[in-house]
Design an enzyme around this catalytic site. Structure first.
Site, short mmCIF file in Angstrom:
data_model
loop_
_atom_site.label_atom_id
_atom_site.label_comp_id
_atom_site.label_asym_id
_atom_site.label_seq_id
_atom_site.Cartn_x
_atom_site.Cartn_y
_atom_site.Cartn_z
N GLU A 143 0.87 -1.15 0.04
CA GLU A 143 -0.20 0.07 0.06
C GLU A 143 0.97 1.44 -0.04
O GLU A 143 0.57 2.14 0.23
CB GLU A 143 -0.93 0.12 1.10
CG GLU A 143 -2.16 -1.42 0.93
CD GLU A 143 -3.02 -1.42 2.00
OE1 GLU A 143 -2.72 -1.52 3.36
OE2 GLU A 143 -4.17 -1.60 1.83
N TYR B 149 -14.74 16.63 19.44
CA TYR B 149 -13.55 16.10 19.07
C TYR B 149 -13.42 15.42 17.76
O TYR B 149 -12.20 15.55 17.09
CB TYR B 149 -12.83 15.17 20.24
CG TYR B 149 -12.27 16.23 21.39
CD1 TYR B 149 -10.80 16.48 21.11
CD2 TYR B 149 -12.97 16.63 22.10
CE1 TYR B 149 -10.45 17.37 22.13
CE2 TYR B 149 -12.53 17.59 23.12
CZ TYR B 149 -11.12 17.84 23.24
OH TYR B 149 -10.56 18.83 23.91
#
Ligand code: ZN
Length: 221
Positions: free
Chosen positions: A83, A129
């Site tokens: 990847e 958050y």
């Protein structure tokens, strides 16, 4: 006088230790498992990336791969993760990103296979958050592991988003440094978990005004 610098000498012991420590931390907390997931840190034109075929829980600081951060090609050390092209795609799109983390974390993957989500922004803004660390999360189409046809789509999405979710696969998150990228990936995973916990219940996500206010106040790499 000019001296050529060997790519493996571009990353100091402290940087290598940070990658090893984060890999172990992710593995011990089951944010990654088996031999999945990959982490990278960029310095200039090069990136230090975890190698293919190993567990993030048992990395060796002397056995990390060095790749060209723009092309993903292998420069030194063991064979990189397949990847690598994804990391390169994100680094091309985000000149200020100093690290990229990718995992197959369970709750994030669960969300990546849900039908009827908004591919422009997969998760609702459940908490401040989440909005501050992750923001808007686009869903990229499914590609087989290592299929570099995903590269252009990831690069395009990463220009405007530091966190991406790959369909039926997992999250890819960039940050100014390894700690920021890890922080955002963990926030994403926990929000995915919250989202699944709340499935079927009426919820009160942040309003568009509350989200926009957070986007204005907080920016990330
Ligand atoms: Zn993967």
């Amino acid at each position: 006088m000019s001296t050529l610098t060997a790519p493996e000498s571009l990353f100091d012991a402290a940087t290598r230790r940070d990658v090893v420590d984060l890999g172990r931390s992710f593995f011990e907390r089951r944010l990654t498992f088996g031999r999945t997931g990959n982490l990278s840190v960029r310095v200039g034109d090069h990136a230090l990336l975890t190698p293919t075929g190993g567990s993030l829980g048992a990395l060796d600081p002397t056995q990390l791969s060095v790749i060209d951060a723009r092309t993903g090609s292998h420069l030194a050390g063991p064979k990189p993760s397949k990847e690598a092209f994804l990391h390169a795609a994100v680094y091309r799109a985000r000149p200020n990103a100093g690290a990229v983390v990718h995992t197959h974390s369970t709750h994030s993957v669960a969300v990546s296979v849900l039908r009827d989500v908004d591919p422009a922004d997969v998760l609702p803004p459940l908490t401040a958050y989440y909005v501050m660390r992750v923001g808007r999360l686009p869903l990229l189409p499914y590609h087989a592991p290592g299929d570099d046809a995903l590269g252009p789509a990831a690069e395009e999405a990463a220009r405007t988003h530091h966190a991406l979710l790959l369909s039926n696969h997992g999250p890819v998150v960039a940050g100014a440094d390894l700690a920021s990228a890890a922080d955002a990936l963990e926030e994403l995973e926990e929000t995915a978990r919250l989202h699944l916990l709340l499935e079927g219940r009426a919820t009160r996500p942040l309003t568009p005004e509350q989200s926009d206010d957070l986007h204005r106040r907080f920016t990330s790499a």
